[in-house]
Design an enzyme around this catalytic site. Structure first.
Site, mmCIF file in Angstrom:
data_model
loop_
_atom_site.group_PDB
_atom_site.id
_atom_site.type_symbol
_atom_site.label_atom_id
_atom_site.label_comp_id
_atom_site.label_asym_id
_atom_site.label_seq_id
_atom_site.Cartn_x
_atom_site.Cartn_y
_atom_site.Cartn_z
ATOM 1 N N ASN A 9 0.773 -0.842 -0.134
ATOM 2 C CA ASN A 9 -0.106 0.136 0.090
ATOM 3 C C ASN A 9 1.100 1.555 -0.177
ATOM 4 O O ASN A 9 1.349 1.162 0.935
ATOM 5 C CB ASN A 9 -0.909 -0.215 1.258
ATOM 6 C CG ASN A 9 -1.583 1.223 2.015
ATOM 7 O OD1 ASN A 9 -1.551 1.897 0.259
ATOM 8 N ND2 ASN A 9 -2.508 1.637 2.345
ATOM 9 N N TRP A 10 0.750 2.216 -1.373
ATOM 10 C CA TRP A 10 2.208 3.079 -1.452
ATOM 11 C C TRP A 10 1.812 4.283 -0.451
ATOM 12 O O TRP A 10 2.167 5.448 -0.812
ATOM 13 C CB TRP A 10 2.381 3.038 -2.796
ATOM 14 C CG TRP A 10 2.539 2.547 -3.701
ATOM 15 C CD1 TRP A 10 2.876 0.924 -3.194
ATOM 16 C CD2 TRP A 10 4.052 2.349 -4.868
ATOM 17 N NE1 TRP A 10 3.622 0.291 -3.770
ATOM 18 C CE2 TRP A 10 3.989 0.940 -5.559
ATOM 19 C CE3 TRP A 10 3.694 3.370 -5.756
ATOM 20 C CZ2 TRP A 10 5.229 0.618 -6.507
ATOM 21 C CZ3 TRP A 10 4.456 3.068 -7.249
ATOM 22 C CH2 TRP A 10 4.860 1.908 -6.951
ATOM 23 N N LYS A 11 -0.013 4.673 -0.218
ATOM 24 C CA LYS A 11 -0.588 5.235 0.171
ATOM 25 C C LYS A 11 -0.756 7.135 -0.655
ATOM 26 O O LYS A 11 0.089 6.921 -1.672
ATOM 27 C CB LYS A 11 0.393 5.693 1.889
ATOM 28 C CG LYS A 11 0.035 4.648 2.524
ATOM 29 C CD LYS A 11 -0.393 4.927 3.963
ATOM 30 C CE LYS A 11 -0.137 3.307 4.506
ATOM 31 N NZ LYS A 11 0.152 3.171 6.410
ATOM 32 N N HIS A 95 -9.236 0.704 5.023
ATOM 33 C CA HIS A 95 -8.042 0.756 5.255
ATOM 34 C C HIS A 95 -8.309 2.487 7.011
ATOM 35 O O HIS A 95 -8.976 3.345 6.938
ATOM 36 C CB HIS A 95 -7.082 2.043 4.677
ATOM 37 C CG HIS A 95 -6.090 1.728 5.189
ATOM 38 N ND1 HIS A 95 -5.577 2.944 6.081
ATOM 39 C CD2 HIS A 95 -4.577 0.814 5.068
ATOM 40 C CE1 HIS A 95 -4.056 2.442 6.551
ATOM 41 N NE2 HIS A 95 -3.918 1.348 5.984
ATOM 42 N N GLU A 97 -7.109 4.602 7.709
ATOM 43 C CA GLU A 97 -6.562 5.476 7.989
ATOM 44 C C GLU A 97 -7.511 6.538 6.719
ATOM 45 O O GLU A 97 -8.245 7.701 6.720
ATOM 46 C CB GLU A 97 -5.472 6.318 7.030
ATOM 47 C CG GLU A 97 -4.093 6.420 7.403
ATOM 48 C CD GLU A 97 -2.936 5.293 6.683
ATOM 49 O OE1 GLU A 97 -3.494 5.314 5.411
ATOM 50 O OE2 GLU A 97 -2.650 4.913 7.636
ATOM 51 N N GLU A 167 -4.717 -5.087 10.327
ATOM 52 C CA GLU A 167 -3.735 -4.064 10.305
ATOM 53 C C GLU A 167 -4.174 -3.445 11.923
ATOM 54 O O GLU A 167 -4.819 -2.758 12.370
ATOM 55 C CB GLU A 167 -3.758 -2.732 9.513
ATOM 56 C CG GLU A 167 -3.343 -3.388 8.336
ATOM 57 C CD GLU A 167 -3.011 -1.991 7.089
ATOM 58 O OE1 GLU A 167 -1.846 -2.720 6.582
ATOM 59 O OE2 GLU A 167 -3.890 -1.362 7.128
ATOM 60 N N GLY A 173 2.769 2.678 10.962
ATOM 61 C CA GLY A 173 4.000 3.482 10.301
ATOM 62 C C GLY A 173 4.284 4.426 11.916
ATOM 63 O O GLY A 173 5.226 5.256 11.986
ATOM 64 N N SER A 212 3.867 -2.047 10.082
ATOM 65 C CA SER A 212 5.305 -2.144 10.602
ATOM 66 C C SER A 212 5.819 -2.686 9.901
ATOM 67 O O SER A 212 7.314 -3.527 10.438
ATOM 68 C CB SER A 212 5.528 -1.214 11.542
ATOM 69 O OG SER A 212 5.141 -0.419 12.075
ATOM 70 N N GLY A 233 2.837 -1.135 4.313
ATOM 71 C CA GLY A 233 3.623 0.305 3.235
ATOM 72 C C GLY A 233 4.722 0.815 3.458
ATOM 73 O O GLY A 233 5.255 0.519 2.360
ATOM 74 N N GLY A 234 5.833 1.717 4.722
ATOM 75 C CA GLY A 234 6.592 2.844 4.193
ATOM 76 C C GLY A 234 7.435 1.496 3.910
ATOM 77 O O GLY A 234 8.349 1.542 2.400
HETATM 78 P P1 13P Z 1 3.232 0.530 7.532
HETATM 79 O O1 13P Z 1 3.837 -0.937 6.617
HETATM 80 O O2 13P Z 1 3.729 1.879 7.098
HETATM 81 O O3 13P Z 1 3.242 0.435 8.948
HETATM 82 O O4 13P Z 1 1.977 0.985 6.554
HETATM 83 C C1 13P Z 1 1.199 -0.041 6.930
HETATM 84 C C2 13P Z 1 -0.664 0.038 6.704
HETATM 85 O O5 13P Z 1 -1.101 0.654 6.889
HETATM 86 C C3 13P Z 1 -0.544 -0.412 5.011
HETATM 87 O O6 13P Z 1 -1.877 -0.673 5.105
#
Ligand code: 13P
Length: 249
Positions: A9-11, A95, A97, A167, A173, A212, A233-234
């Site tokens: 997930n590149w956000k 998600h 967010e 999640e 994050g 993470s 994510g990251g």
């Molecule tokens: P991180 O891997 O950056 O913690 O993000 C997780 C995430 O929200 C994937 O959807």
């Protein structure tokens, strides 16, 4: 044996140039697709580029959200049909967010998931507790409500076309991953809850862990019996790290 799915997930990251560089990096690497599938979810503006670059590859493309509507006066929304035209086959829904900043509810996520499946997209339906939920001992209550709500009126057939992502909000994050045994416990809880709808579908559905996930903790998480992949994510923003995660299996 459930196949693993590693989703990135590149956000809100990835210009067209960055997308090209990242995808070139992924295409230069290798992984065993008998063990795991890979999907990347760039922002909407980069989906066309990603779809074109990955057309002949085994890497799938996903979107990070979609509208519950199919067309019409919904400013700034993107429909399932539009996603299909640029080569998208997965869509992340609900998600944390989206829930936190855009007030998305279980009910809306449920409706979107049905629209996605109807269009031929695979929804990655996200659930997860906040730190407050966990510290007050409400993890199972909250996750149970999210599963019941987002999968409301789901048949075995709909379940067979869905992916779940657990999640924990406090792990996203933050660099704080859920200890593998703690994550496994929630994954088992989710699978048991889904068994209440259909036992066979519950055994088959992929439940991904997110929060993470990094190259150095992926193996211990992904080796848990009910963890069937990761939503990253990251670490999905660096081709080497993402490849290391899929190759840690
Ligand atoms: P991180 O891997 O950056 O913690 O993000 C997780 C995430 O929200 C994937 O959807």
């Amino acid at each position: 044996m459930r196949k693993q799915l590693i989703a990135g997930n590149w956000k809100m990251n990835g210009t067209i140039e960055e997308t090209k560089t990242l995808i070139d990096g992924l295409l230069a690497g290798s992984y065993d697709d008998n063990i795991a599938d890979m999907v990347i979810c760039p922002p909407f503006t980069a989906l066309t580029t990603a779809g074109k670059m990955l057309q002949e590859s085994k890497i799938a493309v996903g979107a990070q959200d979609m509208s519950v509507h199919s067309n019409g006066a919904y400013t700034a929304e993107i429909s399932s049909g539009m996603l299909l035209t640029v080569g998208v086959s997965f869509v992340i829904l609900g998600h944390s967010e989206r829930r936190q900043y855009h007030a998305e509810t279980n009910q809306l996520v449920n409706a979107k998931a049905k629209v996605a499946i109807d269009a031929g997209l695979t929804p990655i339906i996200c659930v997860g507790e906040t730190l407050e939920d966990r510290e007050s001992g409400n993890t199972e209550t909250v996750i149970g409500q999210q599963i019941d709500g987002t999968l409301s009126e789901f048949s075995a057939d709909l379940l067979s076309k869905s992916v779940i992502a657990y999640e924990p909000v406090w792990a996203i994050g933050t660099g704080k991953t859920a200890p593998p045994e703690m994550a496994q416990e929630v994954h088992r809880f989710i699978r048991d809850r889904i068994a209440g709808i259909d036992k066979n579908a519950a055994e088959k559905i992929q439940i991904l862990y997110g929060g993470s996930v990094k190259p150095d903790n992926a193996k211990s998480l992904l080796s848990q019996p009910d963890i069937d992949g990761a939503l990253v994510g990251g670490a999905a923003l660096k081709a080497d790290d993402f490849l290391k995660i899929i190759n840690s299996l």
